[in-house]
Enzyme design. Structure first.
Site, PDB file in Angstrom:
ATOM      1  N   SER A 109       0.876  -1.406   0.107  1.00  0.00           N
ATOM      2  CA  SER A 109       0.345   0.185  -0.310  1.00  0.00           C
ATOM      3  C   SER A 109       1.097   1.192   0.408  1.00  0.00           C
ATOM      4  O   SER A 109       1.918   1.418   0.871  1.00  0.00           O
ATOM      5  CB  SER A 109      -0.561  -0.087   1.333  1.00  0.00           C
ATOM      6  N   LYS A 166      -4.395  -6.730   3.369  1.00  0.00           N
ATOM      7  CA  LYS A 166      -4.489  -5.613   2.368  1.00  0.00           C
ATOM      8  C   LYS A 166      -6.130  -5.308   1.697  1.00  0.00           C
ATOM      9  O   LYS A 166      -6.179  -4.414   2.184  1.00  0.00           O
ATOM     10  CB  LYS A 166      -3.501  -5.785   1.771  1.00  0.00           C
ATOM     11  N   HIS A 217      -7.297  -3.462   4.778  1.00  0.00           N
ATOM     12  CA  HIS A 217      -6.798  -2.135   4.205  1.00  0.00           C
ATOM     13  C   HIS A 217      -7.590  -1.888   3.619  1.00  0.00           C
ATOM     14  O   HIS A 217      -8.351  -0.042   3.694  1.00  0.00           O
ATOM     15  CB  HIS A 217      -5.455  -2.155   4.150  1.00  0.00           C
ATOM     16  N   ASN A 218      -8.204  -1.857   2.696  1.00  0.00           N
ATOM     17  CA  ASN A 218      -8.950  -1.376   1.396  1.00  0.00           C
ATOM     18  C   ASN A 218     -10.157  -1.009   1.918  1.00  0.00           C
ATOM     19  O   ASN A 218     -10.300  -0.310   1.519  1.00  0.00           O
ATOM     20  CB  ASN A 218      -8.272  -1.982  -0.036  1.00  0.00           C
ATOM     21  N   GLU A 228      -9.867   1.657   4.070  1.00  0.00           N
ATOM     22  CA  GLU A 228      -9.505   2.806   3.076  1.00  0.00           C
ATOM     23  C   GLU A 228     -11.379   3.656   2.464  1.00  0.00           C
ATOM     24  O   GLU A 228     -11.837   5.088   1.638  1.00  0.00           O
ATOM     25  CB  GLU A 228      -8.659   2.527   2.248  1.00  0.00           C
TER      26      GLU A 228
HETATM   27  C1  6PG Z   1      -3.441   1.782  -1.681  1.00  0.00           C
HETATM   28  C2  6PG Z   1      -4.490   1.753  -2.153  1.00  0.00           C
HETATM   29  C3  6PG Z   1      -3.861   1.248  -3.671  1.00  0.00           C
HETATM   30  C4  6PG Z   1      -6.132   1.720  -4.488  1.00  0.00           C
HETATM   31  C5  6PG Z   1      -6.678   0.681  -4.895  1.00  0.00           C
HETATM   32  C6  6PG Z   1      -7.930   1.078  -4.375  1.00  0.00           C
HETATM   33  O1  6PG Z   1      -2.953   1.111  -0.730  1.00  0.00           O
HETATM   34  O2  6PG Z   1      -1.495   1.654  -2.240  1.00  0.00           O
HETATM   35  O3  6PG Z   1      -5.778   1.347  -1.561  1.00  0.00           O
HETATM   36  O4  6PG Z   1      -4.125  -0.221  -3.713  1.00  0.00           O
HETATM   37  O5  6PG Z   1      -5.735   3.341  -3.855  1.00  0.00           O
HETATM   38  O6  6PG Z   1      -6.466   0.361  -5.952  1.00  0.00           O
HETATM   39  O7  6PG Z   1      -8.880   1.604  -5.513  1.00  0.00           O
HETATM   40  P1  6PG Z   1      -9.583   1.659  -5.408  1.00  0.00           P
HETATM   41  O8  6PG Z   1     -10.502   2.535  -5.391  1.00  0.00           O
HETATM   42  O9  6PG Z   1     -10.082   2.286  -7.207  1.00  0.00           O
HETATM   43  O10 6PG Z   1     -10.913   0.472  -5.568  1.00  0.00           O
END
Ligand code: 6PG
Length: 497
Positions: free
Chosen positions: A132, A203, A206-207, A210
């Site tokens: 990430s 991960k 994590h997303n 996010e």
């Molecule tokens: C990271 C990000 C990266 C990216 C994802 C999510 O941890 O560096 O999470 O993995 O932002 O691809 O992207 P989307 O918002 O397009 O799903």
């Protein structure tokens, strides 16, 4: 001349990670990095553009294998899915038992588990590493979540640890003990989080977090804009102020930057000319689907994913433009400072609840798949380099350090106090948004989640009655053990099963 490590895929992420590796290896041992891309011209272009990296450019997978010192390590930085499968197939043909293939892409963890089993048949190790930090992170220090075996981790650690992000020391007592390897106080944002697919699983979460974090921030922006009429620049200032306190995080920081940006072509605030339909590459959805499979409620993450889908559902949205919210015309005067403080507290409270959901899912995943994932360690490696890096992650690490068997973050005194302190603001904010028709699905779901956990008697009791009525699904009782069914179509007496 051989290379210590190979990077396959020289797009922006791959070439930046390769440059980061080259810089660190050269500094430490003079070792080099080999790069390979199916588009060989692209790999040569990257090498020509970055002569300082002194890349060895391989012309084929076999050439790459020849150029790597053993046991070989190659890191795939290609798109998840078919491109990853085909790169693995290429390497399996030319690598030998004991070599390691690392998938550094955003692969679905179950794919990583399947690939690991297939690759293992040839004696080659396969390791999924969640990386990430985007393009800048890849170059300057990402956060890395490593899966695979302990033995693969031992081989990878000296290569990957030096290129990881380093968190700011908490106590000023965390200088490297010997310049490499073990540290007096581990600051590198990299850890082995469990076997096989654990790296990509963590991960994925994590997303998911996010997505929730970004949606919560976007809702805070929407509230400040619609309820107070603040301009994007004024809201940027509010976010900058928030970034000096408990909300301090990379996402809050970049939000202020985005809000302050003016579109060159129109002179309008950038945020006003960006199409309001958000894309998604799927990792947030995977978090939700996996949560459903594991029976873990990740409602705030789910709402964040749904909000992106709704934003892109143009036909649905155009059919909704004639619908109105009756009370918007009768808004009473609002207290600016109080609304700002309420929204700040609501955002922090919602954020805590999104993390509670994410960590619940990690714990459930670790249990389901038999991974020895340390939750405090996960929070520690998210402290720098990754997209959700935030000051408050230290509190999560501390919570799991204080009690490694903590059943939920909600049981930790800091989080209990924070939720108690913030819940009124969350309630007021959600209620105000509902009355005025401001869509805040993530904040509202965070509140519903909080109340769902808090409540001593869930409405699920009635659902159990309904299920038993139409489907004889049976139910438990509060006063004794066992499984029961009421003869709803008969004399309504109860039978014990
Ligand atoms: C990271 C990000 C990266 C990216 C994802 C999510 O941890 O560096 O999470 O993995 O932002 O691809 O992207 P989307 O918002 O397009 O799903």
């Amino acid at each position: 001349m051989t290379a210590e490590v190979g990077v396959i895929g020289t797009g922006v992420m791959g070439s930046n990670l390769a440059r980061n590796l080259a810089r660190n290896l050269a500094d430490r041992s003079g070792a080099r990095v080999a790069i390979y891309d199916r588009d060989v011209d692209r790999a040569h272009g990257v090498a020509a553009e970055h002569p300082e990296a002194d890349f060895l450019v391989a012309s084929s997978p076999a050439d790459l294998a020849d150029r790597l010192s053993g046991p070989r390590v190659a890191i795939l930085m290609v798109n998840a899915g078919k491109a990853t499968d085909s790169a693995i197939n290429d390497l399996v043909q030319v690598f030998e038992p004991g070599d390691i293939i690392v998938d550094g892409g955003n692969s679905l963890f179950t794919d990583t588990m399947t690939r690991g089993e297939i690759v293992a048949e040839s004696g080659i190790e396969f390791v999924g590493v969640g990386i990430s930090g985007g393009e800048v992170g890849a170059l300057e220090g990402p956060s890395m979540m490593v899966g695979g075996t302990e033995s693969a981790w031992s081989r990878l650690r000296p290569i990957l640890e030096p290129i990881a992000a380093r968190a700011e020391p908490d106590d000023g007592n965390a200088e490297p003990a010997d310049g490499r390897g073990e540290r007096a106080n581990q600051l590198e944002c990299i850890a082995h989080v469990g076997a096989d697919g654990a790296g990509h699983f963590v991960k994925m979460i994590h997303n998911g977090i996010e997505y929730a974090d970004m949606q919560l921030i976007a809702e805070a922006f929407a509230l400040l804009r619609t309820r107070l009429g603040l301009t994007p620049c004024q809201i940027a200032e509010v976010f900058r102020e928030w970034n000096r306190g408990e909300l301090e995080s990379y996402l809050i920081e970049i939000t202020a930057e985005v809000l302050d940006h003016t579109d060159e072509a129109t002179g309008q605030p950038f945020v006003d000319i960006v199409a309001d339909s958000a894309g998604a590459k799927g990792t947030g959805g995977w978090t939700v689907k996996t949560g459903l499979d594991l029976g873990v409620p990740v409602a705030t993450i789910a709402e964040a994913v749904a909000a992106r889908s709704l934003s892109s559902a143009s036909v649905l949205r155009s059919s909704g433009t004639t619908l109105d919210c009756p009370s918007t015309a009768t808004s009473a005067p609002v207290d600016r400072d109080k609304v700002i403080e309420n929204v700040r507290q609501a955002l922090f409270t919602g954020k805590i609840l999104a993390y509670v959901q994410g960590f619940h899912e990690i714990a459930a995943g670790a249990q389901e798949y038999g991974w020895d994932t340390e939750l405090g360690e996960v929070a520690r490696i998210w402290r720098a380099g990754c997209i959700i890096r935030a000051r408050f992650l230290d509190r999560i690490t501390e919570a799991y350090e204080a009690d490694p068997a903590l059943s939920s973050l909600l049981a930790d005194p800091y989080f209990q106090d924070s939720l108690n302190a913030g819940q009124q603001a969350l309630r007021d904010t959600v209620a105000d948004a509902a009355v005025h028709g401001v869509p805040i699905p993530a904040l509202a779901s965070a509140l519903a989640y909080f109340d769902g956990i808090r409540t001593s008697r869930a409405s699920a009791a009635l659902v159990q009655g309904q299920r038993d009525f139409f489907g004889s699904h049976t139910y438990g009782r509060t006063d004794r053990d066992g499984s029961f069914h009421t003869l709803w179509s008969g004399d309504r007496s109860e039978v014990t099963l």
